[in-house]
Motif scaffolding. Structure first.
Motif, PDB file in Angstrom:
ATOM      1  N   ARG A 154       0.806  -1.215   0.000  1.00 22.85           N
ATOM      2  CA  ARG A 154       0.000   0.000   0.000  1.00 22.85           C
ATOM      3  C   ARG A 154       0.839   1.264   0.000  1.00 22.85           C
ATOM      4  O   ARG A 154       0.294   2.366  -0.075  1.00 22.85           O
ATOM      5  CB  ARG A 154      -0.917   0.013   1.223  1.00 22.85           C
ATOM      6  CG  ARG A 154      -1.891  -1.167   1.242  1.00 22.85           C
ATOM      7  CD  ARG A 154      -2.672  -1.195   2.525  1.00 22.85           C
ATOM      8  NE  ARG A 154      -3.625  -2.314   2.549  1.00 22.85           N
ATOM      9  CZ  ARG A 154      -4.407  -2.624   3.574  1.00 22.85           C
ATOM     10  NH1 ARG A 154      -4.339  -1.890   4.687  1.00 22.85           N
ATOM     11  NH2 ARG A 154      -5.239  -3.640   3.511  1.00 22.85           N
ATOM     12  N   GLN A 155       2.140   1.117   0.100  1.00 22.42           N
ATOM     13  CA  GLN A 155       2.973   2.302   0.248  1.00 22.42           C
ATOM     14  C   GLN A 155       3.045   3.139  -1.028  1.00 22.42           C
ATOM     15  O   GLN A 155       3.299   4.339  -0.962  1.00 22.42           O
ATOM     16  CB  GLN A 155       4.396   1.889   0.667  1.00 22.42           C
ATOM     17  CG  GLN A 155       4.467   1.336   2.076  1.00 22.42           C
ATOM     18  CD  GLN A 155       5.898   1.024   2.491  1.00 22.42           C
ATOM     19  OE1 GLN A 155       6.817   1.211   1.707  1.00 22.42           O
ATOM     20  NE2 GLN A 155       6.062   0.567   3.715  1.00 22.42           N
ATOM     21  N   MET A 156       2.850   2.518  -2.177  1.00 22.33           N
ATOM     22  CA  MET A 156       2.978   3.253  -3.441  1.00 22.33           C
ATOM     23  C   MET A 156       1.633   3.483  -4.136  1.00 22.33           C
ATOM     24  O   MET A 156       1.600   3.928  -5.283  1.00 22.33           O
ATOM     25  CB  MET A 156       3.917   2.487  -4.380  1.00 22.33           C
ATOM     26  CG  MET A 156       5.339   2.385  -3.879  1.00 22.33           C
ATOM     27  SD  MET A 156       6.089   4.000  -3.572  1.00 22.33           S
ATOM     28  CE  MET A 156       6.243   4.616  -5.251  1.00 22.33           C
ATOM     29  N   ARG A 157       0.511   3.223  -3.481  1.00 23.10           N
ATOM     30  CA  ARG A 157      -0.790   3.473  -4.118  1.00 23.10           C
ATOM     31  C   ARG A 157      -1.126   4.968  -4.049  1.00 23.10           C
ATOM     32  O   ARG A 157      -0.656   5.686  -3.154  1.00 23.10           O
ATOM     33  CB  ARG A 157      -1.881   2.654  -3.448  1.00 23.10           C
ATOM     34  CG  ARG A 157      -2.176   3.057  -2.029  1.00 23.10           C
ATOM     35  CD  ARG A 157      -3.195   2.143  -1.394  1.00 23.10           C
ATOM     36  NE  ARG A 157      -3.442   2.503   0.006  1.00 23.10           N
ATOM     37  CZ  ARG A 157      -4.315   1.885   0.792  1.00 23.10           C
ATOM     38  NH1 ARG A 157      -5.010   0.841   0.322  1.00 23.10           N
ATOM     39  NH2 ARG A 157      -4.500   2.280   2.034  1.00 23.10           N
ATOM     40  N   VAL A 158      -1.947   5.394  -4.976  1.00 18.36           N
ATOM     41  CA  VAL A 158      -2.379   6.792  -5.045  1.00 18.36           C
ATOM     42  C   VAL A 158      -3.833   6.865  -4.569  1.00 18.36           C
ATOM     43  O   VAL A 158      -4.715   6.170  -5.101  1.00 18.36           O
ATOM     44  CB  VAL A 158      -2.263   7.345  -6.477  1.00 18.36           C
ATOM     45  CG1 VAL A 158      -2.789   8.787  -6.537  1.00 18.36           C
ATOM     46  CG2 VAL A 158      -0.813   7.288  -6.948  1.00 18.36           C
ATOM     47  N   LEU A 159      -4.069   7.681  -3.545  1.00 20.08           N
ATOM     48  CA  LEU A 159      -5.424   7.857  -3.014  1.00 20.08           C
ATOM     49  C   LEU A 159      -6.121   8.995  -3.770  1.00 20.08           C
ATOM     50  O   LEU A 159      -5.537  10.079  -3.950  1.00 20.08           O
ATOM     51  CB  LEU A 159      -5.369   8.162  -1.521  1.00 20.08           C
ATOM     52  CG  LEU A 159      -4.683   7.101  -0.636  1.00 20.08           C
ATOM     53  CD1 LEU A 159      -4.677   7.534   0.827  1.00 20.08           C
ATOM     54  CD2 LEU A 159      -5.365   5.748  -0.793  1.00 20.08           C
ATOM     55  N   LEU A 160      -7.349   8.721  -4.193  1.00 19.87           N
ATOM     56  CA  LEU A 160      -8.131   9.702  -4.965  1.00 19.87           C
ATOM     57  C   LEU A 160      -9.308  10.183  -4.120  1.00 19.87           C
ATOM     58  O   LEU A 160     -10.011   9.375  -3.509  1.00 19.87           O
ATOM     59  CB  LEU A 160      -8.665   9.076  -6.251  1.00 19.87           C
ATOM     60  CG  LEU A 160      -7.621   8.409  -7.176  1.00 19.87           C
ATOM     61  CD1 LEU A 160      -8.326   7.750  -8.357  1.00 19.87           C
ATOM     62  CD2 LEU A 160      -6.605   9.432  -7.656  1.00 19.87           C
ATOM     63  N   ALA A 172      -9.934   4.957  -4.701  1.00 19.77           N
ATOM     64  CA  ALA A 172     -10.844   6.095  -4.528  1.00 19.77           C
ATOM     65  C   ALA A 172     -11.374   6.100  -3.108  1.00 19.77           C
ATOM     66  O   ALA A 172     -11.803   5.070  -2.577  1.00 19.77           O
ATOM     67  CB  ALA A 172     -11.991   6.011  -5.518  1.00 19.77           C
ATOM     68  N   CYS A 173     -11.305   7.275  -2.473  1.00 23.21           N
ATOM     69  CA  CYS A 173     -11.789   7.432  -1.096  1.00 23.21           C
ATOM     70  C   CYS A 173     -13.182   8.065  -1.138  1.00 23.21           C
ATOM     71  O   CYS A 173     -13.426   9.013  -1.895  1.00 23.21           O
ATOM     72  CB  CYS A 173     -10.850   8.309  -0.291  1.00 23.21           C
ATOM     73  SG  CYS A 173      -9.182   7.633  -0.155  1.00 23.21           S
ATOM     74  N   ALA A 174     -14.072   7.584  -0.297  1.00 27.22           N
ATOM     75  CA  ALA A 174     -15.460   8.045  -0.334  1.00 27.22           C
ATOM     76  C   ALA A 174     -15.658   9.360   0.388  1.00 27.22           C
ATOM     77  O   ALA A 174     -16.612  10.094   0.090  1.00 27.22           O
ATOM     78  CB  ALA A 174     -16.364   6.973   0.282  1.00 27.22           C
ATOM     79  N   SER A 175     -14.786   9.698   1.342  1.00 29.02           N
ATOM     80  CA  SER A 175     -14.983  10.903   2.151  1.00 29.02           C
ATOM     81  C   SER A 175     -13.644  11.314   2.762  1.00 29.02           C
ATOM     82  O   SER A 175     -12.666  10.560   2.726  1.00 29.02           O
ATOM     83  CB  SER A 175     -15.991  10.625   3.270  1.00 29.02           C
ATOM     84  OG  SER A 175     -15.462   9.643   4.161  1.00 29.02           O
ATOM     85  N   GLY A 229      -8.506   9.827   5.542  1.00 30.65           N
ATOM     86  CA  GLY A 229      -7.631   9.756   6.716  1.00 30.65           C
ATOM     87  C   GLY A 229      -7.307   8.315   7.097  1.00 30.65           C
ATOM     88  O   GLY A 229      -6.166   7.984   7.460  1.00 30.65           O
ATOM     89  N   HIS A 230      -8.331   7.426   7.005  1.00 27.07           N
ATOM     90  CA  HIS A 230      -8.114   6.021   7.334  1.00 27.07           C
ATOM     91  C   HIS A 230      -7.127   5.378   6.361  1.00 27.07           C
ATOM     92  O   HIS A 230      -6.213   4.637   6.769  1.00 27.07           O
ATOM     93  CB  HIS A 230      -9.464   5.293   7.316  1.00 27.07           C
ATOM     94  CG  HIS A 230      -9.338   3.817   7.512  1.00 27.07           C
ATOM     95  ND1 HIS A 230      -8.932   3.236   8.687  1.00 27.07           N
ATOM     96  CD2 HIS A 230      -9.550   2.788   6.631  1.00 27.07           C
ATOM     97  CE1 HIS A 230      -8.897   1.923   8.549  1.00 27.07           C
ATOM     98  NE2 HIS A 230      -9.290   1.624   7.294  1.00 27.07           N
ATOM     99  N   ARG A 231      -7.320   5.658   5.059  1.00 31.08           N
ATOM    100  CA  ARG A 231      -6.436   5.059   4.056  1.00 31.08           C
ATOM    101  C   ARG A 231      -5.008   5.591   4.175  1.00 31.08           C
ATOM    102  O   ARG A 231      -4.034   4.859   3.932  1.00 31.08           O
ATOM    103  CB  ARG A 231      -6.978   5.340   2.651  1.00 31.08           C
ATOM    104  CG  ARG A 231      -8.388   4.822   2.404  1.00 31.08           C
ATOM    105  CD  ARG A 231      -8.483   3.331   2.629  1.00 31.08           C
ATOM    106  NE  ARG A 231      -9.837   2.836   2.401  1.00 31.08           N
ATOM    107  CZ  ARG A 231     -10.218   1.573   2.582  1.00 31.08           C
ATOM    108  NH1 ARG A 231      -9.326   0.682   3.028  1.00 31.08           N
ATOM    109  NH2 ARG A 231     -11.464   1.208   2.359  1.00 31.08           N
ATOM    110  N   LEU A 232      -4.888   6.870   4.546  1.00 30.71           N
ATOM    111  CA  LEU A 232      -3.540   7.422   4.730  1.00 30.71           C
ATOM    112  C   LEU A 232      -2.791   6.686   5.845  1.00 30.71           C
ATOM    113  O   LEU A 232      -1.574   6.455   5.751  1.00 30.71           O
ATOM    114  CB  LEU A 232      -3.610   8.917   5.061  1.00 30.71           C
ATOM    115  CG  LEU A 232      -3.918   9.856   3.899  1.00 30.71           C
ATOM    116  CD1 LEU A 232      -4.134  11.282   4.406  1.00 30.71           C
ATOM    117  CD2 LEU A 232      -2.787   9.836   2.871  1.00 30.71           C
TER     118      LEU A 232
END
Length: 416
Positions: free
Chosen positions: A6-12, A36-39, A44-47
């Protein structure tokens, strides 16, 4: 630590329409993993799970999203600088976006519409920067481990050095104490040596110490006078052989050295009387074994021996003419004569037990030579010959020249 995949994924975060799906499609075509983040809360959780970069559309840059980003950026470690890409529209620029100091340092602003290639290039550049941050993280971790190992090693070595210093201090103290004891022992030994030397130098009889090779290691004043040539000194004797010292006036053979060797071999003390021809002296000798050789005490008894010889000769003369003596006196003289003869018989020897020089003297006695003739023939002093004769009397148990001649001829001893 976040999961490695998960270290190199891009959060949208794109809340309007299909923006998130479109960006995922564009970036996915460039081999970039996206989520893709819903909110803002989901962001914050995905980060917290791990991310290589964040792409946010202008519509998502509200207060809640900014708080999530600020909290994450403020809490990230020193090596981390999370890349953020903001897609804005309507002619907005970076200065139009309310960003904090931490966000301003890591945020890249792209104006929409954005070309796909540009978006992919910017995101890939952000991921490369993030990868370098991870490398720095690994290096810092390795440095931390190395520092920990070094600190533990330093602590261990410090403990070892402290223990070594303690042991060394103990050894130094022990050695100092041992050195002091040794010096005290040396002082005591030197004082004892001086005391013994003073005693030995003060006695009127000769005393010498010999090593196992019968070389002088100590000679007192009386012994120096006996063994040193007139032009010599005490120092010339130490280290020289006693046998060599006795050879200067004649040979050094005889029972004297045989007795010395016997004590040296048996390690038992001995006491004997011996005539030493080179010194023309009778000695009462006491020999004691020591760790380094022999200690020899020599008492000059020449006068006593001469008196005994003269007494025997006087008795012989008296017994040859008894007309003028009473019976009681004759009985006493006979008793003295018998006692002396018995004492001599106990020490009687055969020809083979005489020394070479004693046999030479006795052979000439048996042939009727007088002392001066014997002395001239053997190259000896006349007094030395007289001493040899006395010694022969003592050994074979006779009391006159005539008895010595009879004794020699009875045993077939004739001059060469």
């Amino acid at each position: 630590m976040p999961d490695e995949p998960r270290q190199m994924r891009v959060l949208l975060l794109a809340p309007i329409g299909r923006d998130a799906d479109l960006m995922a499609g564009v970036l996915g075509g460039g081999d970039v993993e996206t989520l893709a983040c819903a909110s803002p809360d989901d962001l914050g959780h995905r980060l917290s799970e791990g991310a290589g970069a964040v792409v946010i559309t202008h519509e998502a840059l509200g207060g809640a999203t900014l708080r999530v980003l600020d909290d994450f950026l403020k809490g990230q470690p020193a090596w981390s600088d999370l890349p953020i890409v903001a897609l804005v529209s309507g002619g907005r620029r970076r200065g139009d976006i309310a960003v904090g100091e931490a966000r301003a340092r890591t945020m890249t602003v792209l104006e929409r519409p954005t070309r796909r290639a540009t978006l992919v290039t910017v995101v890939r550049s952000a991921l490369r920067a993030r990868a370098r941050q991870y490398e720095i993280r690994e290096l810092l971790a390795q440095l931390g481990e190395a520092k920990g190992r070094l600190e533990r090693r330093v602590a261990q070595r410090t403990e070892q050095l402290s223990a070594s210093n303690a042991r060394l201090s103990d050894e130094v103290r022990e050695r100092i104490a041992a050195a002091e004891q040794l010096e005290e022992a040396r002082t005591d030994a030197e004082a004892e040596r001086r005391r013994v030397t003073t005693i030995l130098e003060s006695i009127s009889d000769a005393f010498v110490a010999l090593d196992d090779d019968l070389r002088f290691t100590y000679v007192n004043a009386r012994a120096a006078a006996l063994f040193t040539p007139p032009t010599g000194s005490t120092r010339t004797l130490v280290g020289t052989s006693m046998r060599e010292a006795l050879k200067r006036d004649g040979d050094g053979d005889g029972e004297f050295f045989e007795n010395l060797h016997r004590v040296r071999t048996s390690r038992r003390p001995a006491h004997f009387e011996e005539y030493v021809p080179p010194l023309a002296t009778w000695f009462e000798v006491h020999v004691y074994p020591s760790e380094d050789g022999l200690a020899v005490y020599l008492q000059d008894i020449t006068t006593r021996k001469r008196t005994e010889t003269e007494l025997r000769e006087a008795i012989e003369a008296v017994m040859s003419d008894t007309a003028w003596f009473s019976r009681s006196l004759l009985e006493k003289l006979a008793h003295v004569r018998a006692r002396d003869a018995a004492g001599s018989a106990k020490h009687g020897v055969e020809v083979a037990q005489l020394t070479r020089r004693e046999r030479q003297v006795l052979e000439r006695l048996a042939d009727g030579w007088d002392n001066s003739q014997i002395a001239h023939d053997l190259g000896l002093a006349e007094q030395t010959v007289r001493n040899y004769v006395t010694n022969i009397y003592e050994k074979v148990g006779v009391h006159s020249r005539a008895e010595a001649v009879v004794w020699a001829r009875d045993r077939g001893l004739t001059p060469p």
